[in-house]
Scaffold this motif. Structure first.
Motif, short mmCIF file in Angstrom:
data_model
loop_
_atom_site.label_atom_id
_atom_site.label_comp_id
_atom_site.label_asym_id
_atom_site.label_seq_id
_atom_site.Cartn_x
_atom_site.Cartn_y
_atom_site.Cartn_z
N MET A 1 -0.29 -29.22 30.34
CA MET A 1 0.94 -29.58 29.64
C MET A 1 0.80 -29.32 28.15
O MET A 1 1.73 -28.79 27.52
CB MET A 1 1.27 -31.06 29.89
N GLY A 2 -0.36 -29.66 27.62
CA GLY A 2 -0.57 -29.42 26.20
C GLY A 2 -0.53 -27.94 25.86
O GLY A 2 0.07 -27.53 24.84
N TYR A 3 -1.14 -27.12 26.71
CA TYR A 3 -1.13 -25.68 26.46
C TYR A 3 0.28 -25.12 26.56
O TYR A 3 0.67 -24.23 25.78
CB TYR A 3 -2.05 -24.97 27.45
N SER A 4 1.07 -25.61 27.51
CA SER A 4 2.43 -25.10 27.65
C SER A 4 3.29 -25.47 26.45
O SER A 4 4.18 -24.71 26.07
CB SER A 4 3.05 -25.67 28.94
N VAL A 5 3.04 -26.65 25.85
CA VAL A 5 3.79 -27.04 24.66
C VAL A 5 3.41 -26.17 23.47
O VAL A 5 4.26 -25.74 22.68
CB VAL A 5 3.55 -28.53 24.35
N VAL A 6 2.10 -25.87 23.34
CA VAL A 6 1.64 -25.08 22.20
C VAL A 6 1.99 -23.61 22.34
O VAL A 6 2.53 -22.98 21.43
CB VAL A 6 0.12 -25.26 22.02
N ALA A 7 1.71 -23.04 23.51
CA ALA A 7 1.88 -21.60 23.70
C ALA A 7 3.24 -21.22 24.26
O ALA A 7 3.71 -20.10 24.06
CB ALA A 7 0.79 -21.05 24.63
N GLY A 8 3.91 -22.14 24.95
CA GLY A 8 5.19 -21.83 25.55
C GLY A 8 6.33 -21.94 24.56
O GLY A 8 6.21 -22.59 23.52
N ALA A 9 7.41 -21.29 24.87
CA ALA A 9 8.60 -21.33 24.03
C ALA A 9 9.63 -22.21 24.74
O ALA A 9 10.48 -21.71 25.49
CB ALA A 9 9.13 -19.93 23.79
N THR A 10 9.55 -23.50 24.51
CA THR A 10 10.45 -24.41 25.19
C THR A 10 11.90 -24.21 24.77
O THR A 10 12.82 -24.50 25.52
CB THR A 10 10.03 -25.86 24.92
N LEU A 304 7.69 -23.66 34.14
CA LEU A 304 8.63 -22.76 33.48
C LEU A 304 8.24 -22.53 32.02
O LEU A 304 8.41 -21.43 31.49
CB LEU A 304 10.05 -23.35 33.55
N SER A 305 7.70 -23.55 31.38
CA SER A 305 7.25 -23.39 30.00
C SER A 305 6.07 -22.43 29.92
O SER A 305 5.96 -21.63 28.99
CB SER A 305 6.88 -24.75 29.41
N LEU A 306 5.17 -22.50 30.90
CA LEU A 306 4.07 -21.53 30.95
C LEU A 306 4.61 -20.12 31.13
O LEU A 306 4.06 -19.15 30.59
CB LEU A 306 3.12 -21.87 32.09
N GLY A 307 5.69 -19.99 31.89
CA GLY A 307 6.27 -18.67 32.10
C GLY A 307 6.89 -18.09 30.84
O GLY A 307 7.07 -16.87 30.74
#
Length: 604
Positions: A1-10, A304-307
């Protein structure tokens, strides 16, 4: 979850973005090499696809051009003049940004710069602000292409879209039937058991008759031009065959066990004493179900955020696409393991909580004076002392489920290259891992019960429970199957009446949709809801009889070491043993165990 927040484009996920890298509803920074990027989209909060009825996948991306618009067209637009009028009236421009609205009808390139006609009516999705087409055909094609499986998913989504109101009503019906069945088991009598069995038999026979009648009706009135009726006929035939087999099997089992109905009623009356001490135990599945729904929604959001984690690259036509970062696919697998393990952990916490309540009630000398807050007390003990136990138990089930998921993934990836023999081997392996997970689930339940009694760790509890159950298999097996079978009939009754209501509802629109898939979805939901509610009774039965075997091992019924069970429970066990002709009576010499004390470890 932390990685998706940092690297993902929410922001791109929540608000949507156009084909030029602009996030809708925000002021954007320009992307080098993309002249239409970096625009202020503060007033354009909706994402519109120019070709939503005939989208295509090009190089793993959606070929339809996406734009940010002020509002979605809620009525069909059939000409360029109507598109221009919609832009002038609503300030929502449905053509590419480089084309002014007064040139919609004059530009020779309007066919390529404006949406394909006719533009279907659409509405904004409440959460993600996408303009979703509202006609069933466009909706199913649009959604299925997004998941890149047009043929199969088109049928599913088309049926769901066309009968969404019916599906919602049937799901509510399944929920209401499950609640009613749970209350029936709570206040069960001999008459109610006979009523349940009669309703199950009549319901199964009636559903089978309706399915075969529908198949006969399809064969007579089949329209050759309509593929939907051909698909419906095939699915109805499959439903009819499966339901006939299930009906015949259950009728045979009911006939064999018909003489034990009275004992089954006494079993539930004994079990309901545990529920009387803690009435809110019946609603435990509601809380667990709510927590699972919250976690699953969060898991999908993280996926979806990882995507969306990727860097912008300019492609032909000045459009922008975002390429995934390296290693994202491996994180998807890690995320999948987290889904399985965490879901099993939440379910294990429910088992452990229910187990703690039943154990505290059983090993209470004064059962008329239960603790004030047994559920909260059991939950606090779980959080303070037994989290490691449920983590280990859920981890072992996860280890059994992961190979099955991998085998299914390999089977789907190479399904066109497999022979019939290899496909059979894959399915056998999947079934083996599925039964292994069920076995581990049963072993975990016994381990949780032993942990709640003795406070021992997971491995020690598993070993102790296996030893004591092997000594008292006659008591445990003969009794437990009665209640489980009646509970299973309750689940069948819920599914049966829900499917019957679905057959009557969907059959009126047989030419408009392939309704067999939505009906199967409704049946699966009904089965899931019925299992979620009635599984509380199964858990209580398992815990109760393991407590009974521990009571026999540690006490002998004397004044110095009296049983924790009451006389009603003890007389019920004697009736079971007498009906099975295994034990004429409970011999005090057999029950005596000089080393046993009240709550010492059950195996020395």
């Amino acid at each position: 979850m932390g990685y998706s927040v940092v690297a993902g484009a929410t922001g791109r996920l929540l608000f949507g973005y156009d084909s030029y890298g602009n996030v809708c509803g925000k002021k954007n920074s320009p992307v080098e090499g993309a002249p239409l990027s970096g625009q202020d989209m503060t007033l354009k909060r909706h994402m519109f696809f120019m070709n939503s009825c005939n989208p295509e996948i090009k190089d793993t991306r959606l070929g339809s051009t996406a734009l940010c618009v002020s509002s979605c067209p809620e009525e069909q637009l059939s000409t360029l003049e109507e598109i221009q009028l919609f832009a002038d009236t609503n300030g929502s421009f449905l053509c590419v940004y480089s084309l002014n609205s007064f040139n919609y009808t004059q530009s020779p390139n309007a066919d390529s710069l404006c949406p394909r006609l006719p533009v279907p009516p659409s509405k904004s999705f409440p959460l993600f602000n996408r303009c979703i087409p509202q006609t069933p055909e466009c909706y199913s094609l649009f959604a299925s292409v997004l998941i890149n499986d047009v043929d199969t998913l088109h049928q599913i989504l088309s049926g769901i879209m066309s009968g969404r109101d019916t599906i919602l009503g049937l799901c509510i019906l399944a929920l209401a039937l499950s609640l009613a069945m749970m209350l029936m088991f709570r206040f069960i009598t001999t008459l109610l058991v006979h009523l349940i069995i009669s309703l199950v038999i009549l319901g199964l026979l009636f559903v089978c008759g309706v399915l075969w009648w529908l198949y006969y009706d399809y064969t007579i009135n089949l329209s050759i031009e309509l593929d939907t009726e051909k698909e419906n006929m095939k699915c109805v035939l499959g439903f009819a065959i499966v339901s006939s087999i299930i009906t015949a099997s259950l009728i045979v089992l009911i006939f064999i066990l018909r003489k034990r109905i009275k004992l089954t009623v006494e079993l539930f009356q004994v079990t309901n004493k545990a529920f009387s001490s803690s009435p809110f135990l019946l609603f435990q599945p509601l809380w667990t179900f709510a927590i699972l729904i919250f976690f699953w929604v969060l898991w999908v959001a993280v996926l979806l955020s990882l995507g969306t984690a990727g860097s912008a690259q300019v492609i032909e036509g000045g459009q922008v696409e975002f390429t995934p970062l390296l290693g994202i696919r491996y994180m998807w697998w890690y995320h999948l393991i987290g889904l399985i393990w965490t879901s099993e952990f939440i379910l294990a916490c429910q088992q452990m909580t229910i187990t703690g309540v039943v154990v505290s009630w059983y090993f209470n000398r004064n059962k008329n004076d239960p603790s004030d807050h047994p559920i909260l007390s059991s939950l606090s003990i779980l959080l303070c002392y037994h989290q490691g136990t449920v983590v280990k138990g859920s981890f072992f089930i996860t280890l059994a489920r992961i190979p099955r998921v991998i085998l299914m993934y390999i089977h789907d990836t190479l399904k066109d290259k497999h022979s019939a023999c290899s496909r059979g081997v894959f399915r056998c392996c999947c079934c083996c891992f599925s039964y292994l997970a069920r076995l581990l689930h049963h072993l975990n339940q016994n381990a949780y019960t032993t942990t709640a009694i003795n406070g021992t760790d997971f491995c020690t509890s598993t070993k102790d429970s296996l030893k004591i159950l092997s000594k008292n298999s006659n008591h445990f097996t003969s009794v437990n199957c009665f209640g489980d079978f009646v509970i299973f009939l309750g689940k069948v009754l819920v599914v049966c009446f829900t499917v019957f209501a679905g057959l009557m509802a969907f059959n009126y629109n047989r030419t408009l949709q392939v309704w067999a898939i939505p009906l199967l979805l409704v049946a699966f939901f009904a089965c899931l809801v019925a299992h979620s509610f009635l599984s509380v009774f199964e858990t209580v039965l398992d815990v109760l009889f393991l407590c009974f075997t521990v009571d026999l091992e540690t006490n002998d019924g004397s004044s110095e070491k009296p049983y924790f069970m009451d006389q009603e429970f003890l007389s019920f066990i004697r009736k079971i043993n007498k009906s099975n002709s295994t034990v004429a009576q409970i011999d005090k010499d057999q029950l005596k165990n000089e080393e046993g004390t009240e709550l010492r470890p059950i195996v020395r």
